[in-house]
Design a protein around this motif. Structure first.
Motif, PDB file in Angstrom:
ATOM      1  N   SER A 166       0.829  -1.209   0.000  1.00  0.00           N
ATOM      2  CA  SER A 166       0.000   0.000   0.000  1.00  0.00           C
ATOM      3  C   SER A 166       0.864   1.260   0.000  1.00  0.00           C
ATOM      4  O   SER A 166       0.585   2.220  -0.745  1.00  0.00           O
ATOM      5  N   MET A 167       1.895   1.275   0.834  1.00  0.00           N
ATOM      6  CA  MET A 167       2.740   2.468   0.900  1.00  0.00           C
ATOM      7  C   MET A 167       3.475   2.703  -0.411  1.00  0.00           C
ATOM      8  O   MET A 167       3.607   3.853  -0.860  1.00  0.00           O
ATOM      9  N   MET A 168       3.938   1.644  -1.050  1.00  0.00           N
ATOM     10  CA  MET A 168       4.645   1.834  -2.321  1.00  0.00           C
ATOM     11  C   MET A 168       3.691   2.186  -3.458  1.00  0.00           C
ATOM     12  O   MET A 168       4.070   2.892  -4.400  1.00  0.00           O
ATOM     13  N   LEU A 169       2.440   1.723  -3.394  1.00  0.00           N
ATOM     14  CA  LEU A 169       1.455   2.169  -4.378  1.00  0.00           C
ATOM     15  C   LEU A 169       1.215   3.662  -4.258  1.00  0.00           C
ATOM     16  O   LEU A 169       0.918   4.334  -5.253  1.00  0.00           O
ATOM     17  N   ARG A 170       1.351   4.197  -3.056  1.00  0.00           N
ATOM     18  CA  ARG A 170       1.216   5.641  -2.871  1.00  0.00           C
ATOM     19  C   ARG A 170       2.479   6.385  -3.285  1.00  0.00           C
ATOM     20  O   ARG A 170       2.408   7.454  -3.918  1.00  0.00           O
ATOM     21  N   LEU A 171       3.636   5.838  -2.969  1.00  0.00           N
ATOM     22  CA  LEU A 171       4.888   6.565  -3.196  1.00  0.00           C
ATOM     23  C   LEU A 171       5.421   6.408  -4.617  1.00  0.00           C
ATOM     24  O   LEU A 171       5.949   7.362  -5.187  1.00  0.00           O
ATOM     25  N   ARG A 172       5.301   5.221  -5.181  1.00  0.00           N
ATOM     26  CA  ARG A 172       5.920   4.982  -6.490  1.00  0.00           C
ATOM     27  C   ARG A 172       5.196   3.836  -7.211  1.00  0.00           C
ATOM     28  O   ARG A 172       5.772   2.782  -7.467  1.00  0.00           O
ATOM     29  N   ALA A 173       3.956   4.087  -7.537  1.00  0.00           N
ATOM     30  CA  ALA A 173       3.114   3.045  -8.130  1.00  0.00           C
ATOM     31  C   ALA A 173       3.714   2.406  -9.389  1.00  0.00           C
ATOM     32  O   ALA A 173       3.571   1.188  -9.579  1.00  0.00           O
ATOM     33  N   PRO A 174       4.402   3.159 -10.274  1.00  0.00           N
ATOM     34  CA  PRO A 174       4.938   2.511 -11.474  1.00  0.00           C
ATOM     35  C   PRO A 174       5.971   1.423 -11.176  1.00  0.00           C
ATOM     36  O   PRO A 174       6.218   0.551 -12.031  1.00  0.00           O
ATOM     37  N   ALA A 175       6.595   1.463  -9.991  1.00  0.00           N
ATOM     38  CA  ALA A 175       7.602   0.448  -9.639  1.00  0.00           C
ATOM     39  C   ALA A 175       6.979  -0.807  -9.029  1.00  0.00           C
ATOM     40  O   ALA A 175       7.686  -1.781  -8.796  1.00  0.00           O
ATOM     41  N   VAL A 176       5.675  -0.786  -8.758  1.00  0.00           N
ATOM     42  CA  VAL A 176       4.987  -1.941  -8.169  1.00  0.00           C
ATOM     43  C   VAL A 176       4.436  -2.815  -9.292  1.00  0.00           C
ATOM     44  O   VAL A 176       3.866  -2.314 -10.260  1.00  0.00           O
ATOM     45  N   VAL A 197       7.762 -13.135   0.448  1.00  0.00           N
ATOM     46  CA  VAL A 197       6.675 -12.387   1.081  1.00  0.00           C
ATOM     47  C   VAL A 197       6.304 -13.048   2.404  1.00  0.00           C
ATOM     48  O   VAL A 197       6.136 -14.269   2.472  1.00  0.00           O
ATOM     49  N   LEU A 198       6.181 -12.241   3.438  1.00  0.00           N
ATOM     50  CA  LEU A 198       5.656 -12.689   4.725  1.00  0.00           C
ATOM     51  C   LEU A 198       4.421 -11.843   5.003  1.00  0.00           C
ATOM     52  O   LEU A 198       4.499 -10.740   5.532  1.00  0.00           O
ATOM     53  N   GLY A 199       3.268 -12.363   4.605  1.00  0.00           N
ATOM     54  CA  GLY A 199       2.029 -11.605   4.663  1.00  0.00           C
ATOM     55  C   GLY A 199       1.271 -11.791   3.364  1.00  0.00           C
ATOM     56  O   GLY A 199       1.599 -12.659   2.559  1.00  0.00           O
ATOM     57  N   ASP A 200       0.281 -10.946   3.127  1.00  0.00           N
ATOM     58  CA  ASP A 200      -0.560 -11.064   1.938  1.00  0.00           C
ATOM     59  C   ASP A 200      -0.806  -9.675   1.358  1.00  0.00           C
ATOM     60  O   ASP A 200      -1.425  -8.828   2.012  1.00  0.00           O
ATOM     61  N   PRO A 201      -0.326  -9.412   0.128  1.00  0.00           N
ATOM     62  CA  PRO A 201      -0.530  -8.085  -0.466  1.00  0.00           C
ATOM     63  C   PRO A 201      -1.964  -7.815  -0.904  1.00  0.00           C
ATOM     64  O   PRO A 201      -2.279  -6.675  -1.272  1.00  0.00           O
ATOM     65  N   ALA A 202      -2.827  -8.804  -0.884  1.00  0.00           N
ATOM     66  CA  ALA A 202      -4.191  -8.621  -1.384  1.00  0.00           C
ATOM     67  C   ALA A 202      -4.892  -7.465  -0.668  1.00  0.00           C
ATOM     68  O   ALA A 202      -4.783  -7.315   0.554  1.00  0.00           O
ATOM     69  N   GLY A 203      -5.597  -6.663  -1.432  1.00  0.00           N
ATOM     70  CA  GLY A 203      -6.344  -5.542  -0.868  1.00  0.00           C
ATOM     71  C   GLY A 203      -5.544  -4.275  -0.690  1.00  0.00           C
ATOM     72  O   GLY A 203      -6.085  -3.259  -0.230  1.00  0.00           O
ATOM     73  N   ALA A 204      -4.252  -4.288  -1.027  1.00  0.00           N
ATOM     74  CA  ALA A 204      -3.421  -3.094  -0.874  1.00  0.00           C
ATOM     75  C   ALA A 204      -3.919  -1.978  -1.784  1.00  0.00           C
ATOM     76  O   ALA A 204      -4.412  -2.220  -2.892  1.00  0.00           O
ATOM     77  N   GLY A 205      -3.765  -0.751  -1.315  1.00  0.00           N
ATOM     78  CA  GLY A 205      -4.174   0.388  -2.124  1.00  0.00           C
ATOM     79  C   GLY A 205      -3.441   1.646  -1.724  1.00  0.00           C
ATOM     80  O   GLY A 205      -2.999   1.798  -0.575  1.00  0.00           O
ATOM     81  N   GLY A 206      -3.304   2.571  -2.648  1.00  0.00           N
ATOM     82  CA  GLY A 206      -2.576   3.793  -2.385  1.00  0.00           C
ATOM     83  C   GLY A 206      -3.202   4.658  -1.310  1.00  0.00           C
ATOM     84  O   GLY A 206      -2.489   5.329  -0.549  1.00  0.00           O
ATOM     85  N   SER A 207      -4.527   4.662  -1.217  1.00  0.00           N
ATOM     86  CA  SER A 207      -5.169   5.475  -0.177  1.00  0.00           C
ATOM     87  C   SER A 207      -4.839   4.948   1.213  1.00  0.00           C
ATOM     88  O   SER A 207      -4.615   5.728   2.151  1.00  0.00           O
ATOM     89  N   GLU A 208      -4.786   3.615   1.344  1.00  0.00           N
ATOM     90  CA  GLU A 208      -4.372   3.039   2.618  1.00  0.00           C
ATOM     91  C   GLU A 208      -2.914   3.375   2.909  1.00  0.00           C
ATOM     92  O   GLU A 208      -2.550   3.715   4.040  1.00  0.00           O
ATOM     93  N   GLY A 209      -2.072   3.303   1.882  1.00  0.00           N
ATOM     94  CA  GLY A 209      -0.672   3.666   2.056  1.00  0.00           C
ATOM     95  C   GLY A 209      -0.505   5.102   2.513  1.00  0.00           C
ATOM     96  O   GLY A 209       0.337   5.405   3.368  1.00  0.00           O
ATOM     97  N   GLU A 210      -1.307   6.009   1.978  1.00  0.00           N
ATOM     98  CA  GLU A 210      -1.249   7.404   2.395  1.00  0.00           C
ATOM     99  C   GLU A 210      -1.596   7.551   3.869  1.00  0.00           C
ATOM    100  O   GLU A 210      -0.929   8.284   4.600  1.00  0.00           O
ATOM    101  N   ARG A 211      -2.628   6.858   4.321  1.00  0.00           N
ATOM    102  CA  ARG A 211      -3.002   6.936   5.729  1.00  0.00           C
ATOM    103  C   ARG A 211      -1.882   6.421   6.630  1.00  0.00           C
ATOM    104  O   ARG A 211      -1.586   7.012   7.680  1.00  0.00           O
ATOM    105  N   LEU A 212      -1.236   5.323   6.218  1.00  0.00           N
ATOM    106  CA  LEU A 212      -0.157   4.762   7.025  1.00  0.00           C
ATOM    107  C   LEU A 212       1.036   5.720   7.091  1.00  0.00           C
ATOM    108  O   LEU A 212       1.623   5.927   8.160  1.00  0.00           O
TER     109      LEU A 212
END
Length: 257
Positions: free
Chosen positions: A155-165, A198-213
């Protein structure tokens, strides 16, 4: 207000100043098949600069130093792209940077984006404080975080640098709490526990959540800088309940979680 960056200054700009220098610390390590190798550095830089902007108007005199992009990532060395300098080198690096920087700066705060750096980082900072130098460290730990390359960091990387995800490559890894995986991580390192890294599950990640974090961490960091309360381990502010500096998860000298 724009952040004051050390790299943009000249030496006369720093005369008769004793600023607090914020030093982002990250890593160059695998973050699953879908996140870039500099994820920890990107998060540390973003949190540092956001916090500095909050304090520019009426807070302490702040300068943001160029980030340190390598850390202690030995547990990830089963994956190409990981570059680890180990705990011994990290400890020495932070110590010597602190000694040199604090000849002209008033305080040093290392903002850490990679949990595996904590052993060497805490040792270095407590050593600097034992030399009567005003140094501290602070961890980028968002609330409810998962262990590695899961929903939180994605989520945080989708907010900071989405093209690299690379969302099409994202896969789930083990989702057990880290303390339940620790024995296996010690014995097998990360690749033995999670072939994807990966340790965890990326499912449901989003840039808006990354912004809040990111905003939550920047708010917390700014508040902790304002209070400037440092623990015996050199940590600025207070740990969330139950958190502590862990020993390395690998047995090899100079490496760790």
């Amino acid at each position: 207000m724009a952040t004051t960056r050390l790299a943009d200054l000249t030496w006369p700009d720093l005369e008769r100043r004793r600023p607090l220098v914020l030093l982002p610390l990250g890593s160059c390590e695998q973050h699953g098949p879908h996140l870039p190798l500099d994820t920890d550095t990107a998060v540390a830089c973003a949190v540092t600069e956001r916090a500095a902007t909050r304090l520019d108007d009426d807070g302490p005199d702040l300068v943001v130093a160029p980030p340190l992009t390598y850390g202690a990532s030995g547990e990830h060395e089963g994956f190409p792209g990981t570059v680890s300098i180990g705990h011994d080198a990290l400890r020495l690096l932070i110590t010597e940077i602190g000694r040199s920087l604090l000849r002209w700066a008033g305080r040093l705060l290392v903002v850490n984006g990679h949990g595996g750096n904590l052993l060497g980082l805490a040792d270095a900072v407590t050593g600097l404080r034992g030399e009567s130098r005003d140094a501290a460290w602070w961890p980028c730990v968002p609330p409810g975080t998962d262990a590695h390359a899961g929903r939180t960091e994605t989520s945080m990387m989708l907010r900071l640098r989405a093209p690299a995800v690379r969302p099409d490559r994202a896969v789930a890894g083990p989702t057990e709490p880290l303390h339940l995986l620790m024995d296996r991580l010690v014995a097998e390192s990360v690749r033995g526990v999670s072939p994807s890294g990966v340790l965890g599950d990326p499912a449901g990640a989003g840039g808006s959540e990354g912004e809040r974090l990111l905003e939550h961490m920047a708010d917390r960091l700014a508040a902790d800088i304002g209070a400037w309360t440092v623990s015996e381990q050199g940590r600025l502010g207070a740990w969330p309940t139950g958190r502590s500096v862990r020993r390395p998860v690998t047995a090899r000298s100079g490496e760790g979680s």
